[in-house]
Design an enzyme around this catalytic site. Sequence first.
Site, mmCIF file in Angstrom:
data_model
loop_
_atom_site.group_PDB
_atom_site.id
_atom_site.type_symbol
_atom_site.label_atom_id
_atom_site.label_comp_id
_atom_site.label_asym_id
_atom_site.label_seq_id
_atom_site.Cartn_x
_atom_site.Cartn_y
_atom_site.Cartn_z
ATOM 1 N N GLY A 11 78.777 6.672 39.469
ATOM 2 C CA GLY A 11 77.533 5.981 39.806
ATOM 3 C C GLY A 11 76.540 6.049 38.661
ATOM 4 N N PHE A 12 75.335 5.622 38.936
ATOM 5 C CA PHE A 12 74.283 5.582 37.908
ATOM 6 C C PHE A 12 74.000 6.997 37.358
ATOM 7 C CE2 PHE A 12 69.458 6.031 37.935
ATOM 8 C CZ PHE A 12 69.325 5.839 36.560
ATOM 9 N N ASP A 32 85.152 9.698 42.740
ATOM 10 C CA ASP A 32 84.310 8.617 43.275
ATOM 11 C C ASP A 32 85.164 7.698 44.149
ATOM 12 O OD1 ASP A 32 81.367 7.559 41.905
ATOM 13 O OD2 ASP A 32 82.386 6.256 43.339
ATOM 14 N N ASN A 33 84.537 7.127 45.171
ATOM 15 C CA ASN A 33 85.259 6.131 45.990
ATOM 16 C C ASN A 33 84.902 4.700 45.571
ATOM 17 O OD1 ASN A 33 82.732 5.670 47.037
ATOM 18 N ND2 ASN A 33 83.315 5.880 49.186
ATOM 19 N N PHE A 35 82.243 2.944 45.890
ATOM 20 C CA PHE A 35 81.466 2.103 46.817
ATOM 21 C C PHE A 35 80.321 1.435 46.060
ATOM 22 C CE2 PHE A 35 77.956 1.999 50.155
ATOM 23 C CZ PHE A 35 78.269 0.707 50.537
ATOM 24 N N THR A 91 79.177 10.693 54.870
ATOM 25 C CA THR A 91 79.259 11.096 53.464
ATOM 26 C C THR A 91 78.355 12.299 53.216
ATOM 27 O OG1 THR A 91 79.829 8.898 52.678
ATOM 28 C CG2 THR A 91 78.744 10.339 51.097
ATOM 29 N N TYR A 144 70.135 8.195 55.716
ATOM 30 C CA TYR A 144 70.027 8.806 54.385
ATOM 31 C C TYR A 144 69.147 10.059 54.443
ATOM 32 C CZ TYR A 144 69.190 8.968 49.294
ATOM 33 O OH TYR A 144 69.105 9.335 47.971
HETATM 34 P P1 NAD Z 1 74.693 5.416 42.930
HETATM 35 O O1 NAD Z 1 74.845 4.604 44.172
HETATM 36 O O2 NAD Z 1 74.693 4.718 41.625
HETATM 37 O O3 NAD Z 1 75.807 6.555 42.863
HETATM 38 C C1 NAD Z 1 76.410 7.123 43.980
HETATM 39 C C2 NAD Z 1 77.894 7.289 43.671
HETATM 40 O O4 NAD Z 1 78.527 7.932 44.792
HETATM 41 C C3 NAD Z 1 78.604 5.944 43.479
HETATM 42 O O5 NAD Z 1 79.425 6.012 42.344
HETATM 43 C C4 NAD Z 1 79.414 5.774 44.755
HETATM 44 O O6 NAD Z 1 80.549 4.966 44.577
HETATM 45 C C5 NAD Z 1 79.734 7.217 45.096
HETATM 46 N N1 NAD Z 1 80.015 7.448 46.518
HETATM 47 C C6 NAD Z 1 79.310 7.014 47.589
HETATM 48 N N2 NAD Z 1 79.885 7.448 48.722
HETATM 49 C C7 NAD Z 1 80.961 8.187 48.361
HETATM 50 C C8 NAD Z 1 81.960 8.881 49.094
HETATM 51 N N3 NAD Z 1 81.962 8.906 50.430
HETATM 52 N N4 NAD Z 1 82.939 9.522 48.390
HETATM 53 C C9 NAD Z 1 82.961 9.482 47.041
HETATM 54 N N5 NAD Z 1 82.045 8.829 46.295
HETATM 55 C C10 NAD Z 1 81.059 8.187 46.955
HETATM 56 O O7 NAD Z 1 73.343 6.259 43.123
HETATM 57 P P2 NAD Z 1 72.597 7.242 42.109
HETATM 58 O O8 NAD Z 1 71.245 6.720 41.919
HETATM 59 O O9 NAD Z 1 73.447 7.533 40.930
HETATM 60 O O10 NAD Z 1 72.470 8.544 43.024
HETATM 61 C C11 NAD Z 1 73.340 9.656 42.866
HETATM 62 C C12 NAD Z 1 72.906 10.774 43.803
HETATM 63 O O11 NAD Z 1 71.552 11.149 43.536
HETATM 64 C C13 NAD Z 1 72.963 10.377 45.287
HETATM 65 O O12 NAD Z 1 73.413 11.478 46.034
HETATM 66 C C14 NAD Z 1 71.525 10.095 45.619
HETATM 67 O O13 NAD Z 1 71.249 10.318 46.976
HETATM 68 C C15 NAD Z 1 70.796 11.074 44.723
HETATM 69 N N6 NAD Z 1 69.433 10.615 44.448
HETATM 70 C C16 NAD Z 1 69.191 9.566 43.619
HETATM 71 C C17 NAD Z 1 67.895 9.134 43.386
HETATM 72 C C18 NAD Z 1 67.579 8.001 42.457
HETATM 73 O O14 NAD Z 1 66.415 7.645 42.324
HETATM 74 N N7 NAD Z 1 68.512 7.408 41.766
HETATM 75 C C19 NAD Z 1 66.833 9.778 44.023
HETATM 76 C C20 NAD Z 1 67.102 10.828 44.884
HETATM 77 C C21 NAD Z 1 68.415 11.260 45.076
#
Ligand code: NAD
Length: 309
Positions: A11-12, A32-33, A35, A91, A144
């Site tokens: 992910g990001f 990663d899945n 999604f 999740t 969430y």
């Molecule tokens: P994102 O959606 O880009 O990344 C999430 C990743 O998790 C993705 O690659 C997705 O494919 C994977 N994923 C989702 N469900 C899954 C599952 N059941 N099994 C395996 N992989 C799974 O989001 P992000 O911004 O990179 O966020 C990453 C983490 O940081 C998350 O847990 C999010 O809650 C947390 N977070 C992010 C922010 C933000 O501002 N970006 C703020 C607070 C918390």
Amino acid sequence: MKNILVTGGAGFIGSHLCEKLLNDGNHVICLDNFFTGSRNNVKHLMDNKEFELIRHDVVNPIILEVDQIYNLACPASPIHYQYNAIKTVKTNVIGITNMLDLADETHARILQASTSEVYGDPIIHPQKEEYWGNVNPIGLRSCYDEGKRVAETLMMNYHRQHNVDIRIIRIFNTYGPRMAENDGRVVSNFILQALKNQDITIYGDGSQTRSFCYIDDLIRGMTALMNTDGFIGPVNVGNDGEFTILELAKMVIELTGSKSKIIFKPLPSDDPCKRRPDLTLAKEKLGYSPKISIRDGLKQTITYFESTL
Ligand code: NAD
Ligand code: UDP
């Protein structure tokens, strides 16, 4: 060299974390899945012999030899986490349980990516870690928010009952290169709209505030927490500059030189009115403070999105 598992690694945030951990000389297992993440986010790491990519869903148990686990698996953008709300809860709850069992088994240290959303629509401002929050347990965001709150609960219970070595980071709105184009979050939406000279969509009247953290600052705070002994958190990490969404829209228009107009759309339900981290604890325990200003961070993110268009 440590063996480090990053769930949600494609992910990001996860892809930047994998990159940093490899640069620091570790072996990284990215799970990663796909999604909301993609192979594209980590394709530049594929040739590194210390990098492994596994397609797996954290809702199912897995056994791996690891020293550290960063649990990031969970969609983070409202449109994605509400797409299948039941799955989002699973999740967060079953996923973290599986990762905590793995940490217990392997004696790995585990860090949970928690969120400022545990404070809900906050009444206390700015938010300190001791604030218990104001979350609607039955609202559209609850899959969430409550999922992440239960994940923190499980982290603490495994720590108390099984002595698992835990770290809890509460991440505030983070942005930067490799945010998905279809992500729906405000920074990527506004930049893409501005670059395409399309209308900039403000939800509500734009008076709601957020505090935006550039990805490099977050990764520094996250790895500092993982590698600090004797402090488990929870700890806020982000940037404590606070901006209205209208201010953000104007800044993006200015920095892109866009001809876009601002339009107003309905505010989604339970959208928090304000959000800003109190970073005192992060500074005291981790020596953390954000270094990248919003303007510099936006410029780098704009350059990235220009290259993707
Ligand atoms: P994102 O959606 O880009 O990344 C999430 C990743 O998790 C993705 O690659 C997705 O494919 C994977 N994923 C989702 N469900 C899954 C599952 N059941 N099994 C395996 N992989 C799974 O989001 P992000 O911004 O990179 O966020 C990453 C983490 O940081 C998350 O847990 C999010 O809650 C947390 N977070 C992010 C922010 C933000 O501002 N970006 C703020 C607070 C918390
Ligand atoms: N937002 C907006 N226009 C958009 C996307 C989001 O005005 O195109 C608003 C959204 O309603 C919220 C803020 O920007 O008030 C931040 O939204 P985001 O989804 O990025 O993060 P979160 O609400 O989870 O903090």
